[in-house]
Design an enzyme around this catalytic site. Structure first.
Site, PDB file in Angstrom:
ATOM      1  CG  HIS A 124      -1.783  -1.189   1.320  1.00 15.36           C
ATOM      2  ND1 HIS A 124      -2.970  -1.322   0.608  1.00 15.36           N
ATOM      3  CD2 HIS A 124      -1.633  -2.341   2.007  1.00 15.36           C
ATOM      4  CE1 HIS A 124      -3.506  -2.496   0.886  1.00 15.36           C
ATOM      5  NE2 HIS A 124      -2.718  -3.133   1.719  1.00 15.36           N
ATOM      6  CG  HIS A 141       3.158   5.764   5.675  1.00 14.27           C
ATOM      7  ND1 HIS A 141       2.941   5.823   7.047  1.00 14.27           N
ATOM      8  CD2 HIS A 141       2.099   6.357   5.097  1.00 14.27           C
ATOM      9  CE1 HIS A 141       1.801   6.409   7.266  1.00 14.27           C
ATOM     10  NE2 HIS A 141       1.268   6.760   6.111  1.00 14.27           N
ATOM     11  CG  HIS A 161      -0.304   8.598   1.698  1.00  8.53           C
ATOM     12  ND1 HIS A 161      -1.166   7.522   1.720  1.00  8.53           N
ATOM     13  CD2 HIS A 161       0.105   8.794   2.989  1.00  8.53           C
ATOM     14  CE1 HIS A 161      -1.282   7.102   2.964  1.00  8.53           C
ATOM     15  NE2 HIS A 161      -0.515   7.841   3.765  1.00  8.53           N
ATOM     16  CD  GLU A 176      -3.687   9.380   2.800  1.00 11.63           C
ATOM     17  OE1 GLU A 176      -3.396   9.323   4.012  1.00 11.63           O
ATOM     18  OE2 GLU A 176      -4.417   8.540   2.234  1.00 11.63           O
ATOM     19  CG  HIS A 187       1.021  10.566   6.585  1.00 14.92           C
ATOM     20  ND1 HIS A 187      -0.045   9.863   6.049  1.00 14.92           N
ATOM     21  CD2 HIS A 187       0.778  11.872   6.345  1.00 14.92           C
ATOM     22  CE1 HIS A 187      -0.894  10.723   5.516  1.00 14.92           C
ATOM     23  NE2 HIS A 187      -0.430  11.941   5.690  1.00 14.92           N
ATOM     24  CB  THR A 242      -5.618   8.028   5.791  1.00 13.17           C
ATOM     25  OG1 THR A 242      -4.321   7.485   5.476  1.00 13.17           O
ATOM     26  CG2 THR A 242      -5.450   9.350   6.512  1.00 13.17           C
TER      27      THR A 242
HETATM   28  N1  ETK Z   1      -1.888   7.230   6.814  1.00 12.24           N
HETATM   29  S1  ETK Z   1      -1.816   6.029   7.857  1.00 12.24           S
HETATM   30  O1  ETK Z   1      -0.860   6.338   8.882  1.00 12.24           O
HETATM   31  O2  ETK Z   1      -3.150   5.761   8.353  1.00 12.24           O
HETATM   32  C1  ETK Z   1      -1.293   4.594   7.002  1.00 12.24           C
HETATM   33  C2  ETK Z   1      -1.750   4.349   5.715  1.00 12.24           C
HETATM   34  F1  ETK Z   1      -2.594   5.213   5.093  1.00 12.24           F
HETATM   35  C3  ETK Z   1      -1.364   3.201   5.032  1.00 12.24           C
HETATM   36  F2  ETK Z   1      -1.865   2.952   3.810  1.00 12.24           F
HETATM   37  C4  ETK Z   1      -0.499   2.286   5.612  1.00 12.24           C
HETATM   38  S2  ETK Z   1      -0.054   0.802   4.789  1.00 12.24           S
HETATM   39  C5  ETK Z   1      -1.553  -0.128   4.900  1.00 12.24           C
HETATM   40  C6  ETK Z   1      -1.691  -0.784   6.261  1.00 12.24           C
HETATM   41  C7  ETK Z   1      -0.667  -1.858   6.441  1.00 12.24           C
HETATM   42  C8  ETK Z   1      -0.587  -2.893   5.496  1.00 12.24           C
HETATM   43  C9  ETK Z   1       0.381  -3.893   5.675  1.00 12.24           C
HETATM   44  C10 ETK Z   1       1.282  -3.817   6.763  1.00 12.24           C
HETATM   45  C11 ETK Z   1       2.334  -4.882   6.917  1.00 12.24           C
HETATM   46  O3  ETK Z   1       2.362  -5.800   6.083  1.00 12.24           O
HETATM   47  O4  ETK Z   1       3.141  -4.757   7.880  1.00 12.24           O
HETATM   48  C12 ETK Z   1       1.184  -2.748   7.688  1.00 12.24           C
HETATM   49  C13 ETK Z   1       0.203  -1.771   7.512  1.00 12.24           C
HETATM   50  C14 ETK Z   1      -0.022   2.527   6.891  1.00 12.24           C
HETATM   51  F3  ETK Z   1       0.816   1.626   7.436  1.00 12.24           F
HETATM   52  C15 ETK Z   1      -0.404   3.667   7.606  1.00 12.24           C
HETATM   53  N2  ETK Z   1       0.031   3.857   8.905  1.00 12.24           N
HETATM   54  C16 ETK Z   1      -0.133   2.767   9.840  1.00 12.24           C
HETATM   55  C17 ETK Z   1      -1.632   2.467   9.978  1.00 12.24           C
HETATM   56  C18 ETK Z   1      -1.950   0.975   9.908  1.00 12.24           C
HETATM   57  C19 ETK Z   1      -2.034   0.269  11.231  1.00 12.24           C
HETATM   58  C20 ETK Z   1      -0.993   0.584  12.268  1.00 12.24           C
HETATM   59  C21 ETK Z   1       0.456   0.647  11.781  1.00 12.24           C
HETATM   60  C22 ETK Z   1       1.130   2.008  11.884  1.00 12.24           C
HETATM   61  C23 ETK Z   1       0.489   3.128  11.154  1.00 12.24           C
HETATM   62 ZN    ZN Z   2      -0.360   7.864   5.774  1.00 14.64          ZN
END
Ligand code: ETK
Ligand code: ZN
Length: 257
Positions: free
Chosen positions: A66, A92, A94, A104, A117, A198
């Site tokens: 993602h 990470h 976007h 975003e 972010h 998000t």
């Molecule tokens: N903008 S955000 O901060 O909401 C955000 C995104 F929009 C994101 F799109 C992501 S990545 C999608 C979630 C994800 C998928 C796979 C794995 C893995 O394989 O380890 C981990 C996470 C992503 F990782 C995050 N941040 C994450 C939120 C997902 C759950 C907690 C992990 C830390 C913050």
């Molecule tokens: Zn994010």
């Protein structure tokens, strides 16, 4: 990932079926209407400590299908603009595609090329997982990325490794560097509001800081960002941003006039 893997940015309306909070009233991202933002002089400059990492400290960089995630040690701490102490978990990005921008958050309806972010958790909780279910559990610093003239040496530290993790699930190790260089020099000018992750599970537990100053990357660097990583469908991973969500009466604060 932990059950995150079967959602996509294509079928957004089904997120709240599997993850009820995605249909809540404190969702992110949002459009920041600067005319409606409330100037709050008590919002202190954001302070980063421990962000400068030695090159012998290796950080995991992963294509999670993602986005690209750089895992951060919890020695990076956030203070200043937040009443409580938060520690870093990961950062990470976007982004969009060669056809258009992919931040975003938007400002006065304007979408920027990309957005970083830096995700932190409140140290009063024992772990990130525990923190992320509490309203004051998470703090995310967001900054916009735009195309400027010169190469950005800090973003180069991440972008130069993207070709090593083109496939979903691939990861590599990145030597430490000054993570603060990925964020604006001026940490005094920002918007602040209560929102959510998000991405599913969309927990409404994020205190958002969106900086006013944007980061400048070269055209080539932005091209590498939007055209290197693959998605779970083995296409280019692009446009990995959630549409803006309704404020539902929430107020956006500004640290400046
Ligand atoms: N903008 S955000 O901060 O909401 C955000 C995104 F929009 C994101 F799109 C992501 S990545 C999608 C979630 C994800 C998928 C796979 C794995 C893995 O394989 O380890 C981990 C996470 C992503 F990782 C995050 N941040 C994450 C939120 C997902 C759950 C907690 C992990 C830390 C913050
Ligand atoms: Zn994010």
């Amino acid at each position: 990932g932990k059950g995150h893997s079967h959602w996509s940015y294509e079928d957004l309306k089904h997120w709240s079926t599997d993850y009820p909070e995605c249909g809540g009233t404190k969702q992110s991202p949002i459009n920041v209407d600067t005319a409606q933002a409330i100037f709050s002089p008590d919002l202190r400059p954001i302070q980063l400590s421990g962000y400068s990492l030695p090159a012998n400290q290796l950080l995991k960089l992963k294509n999670n299908g993602h986005t690209v995630v750089l895992e951060l040690p919890d020695s990076l701490a956030l203070a200043g603009g937040y009443a409580q102490q938060y520690r870093a978990a990961q950062l990470h990005l976007h982004w969009g595609s060669p056809a258009g921008p992919g931040s975003e958050h938007t400002v006065n309806g304007r979408r920027f090329a990309a957005e970083i972010h830096v995700v932190h958790y409140n140290t009063k909780y024992d772990s990130f997982t525990e923190a992320m279910v509490h309203p004051d559990g998470l703090a995310v610093l967001g900054a916009f990325l735009e195309v400027g003239h010169g190469e950005n040496q800090y973003y180069h530290e991440i972008l130069k490794h993207l070709h090593e993790i083109q496939e979903v699930g691939q990861e590599t190790l990145v030597p430490g560097f000054n993570i603060a260089g990925l964020l604006p020099a001026n940490l005094k000018l920002y918007f602040h509001y209560n929102g959510s992750l998000t991405t599913p599970p969309c927990y409404q537990t994020v205190k958002w800081t969106v900086f006013n100053q944007t980061m400048l990357l070269s055209h080539h660097q932005m091209s590498v960002l939007v055209s290197t990583l693959k998605s779970p469908e083995d296409e280019l991973l692009q446009n990995n941003y959630r549409p803006v969500q309704s404020l539902h009466g929430r107020q956006v604060l500004a640290s400046f006039q």
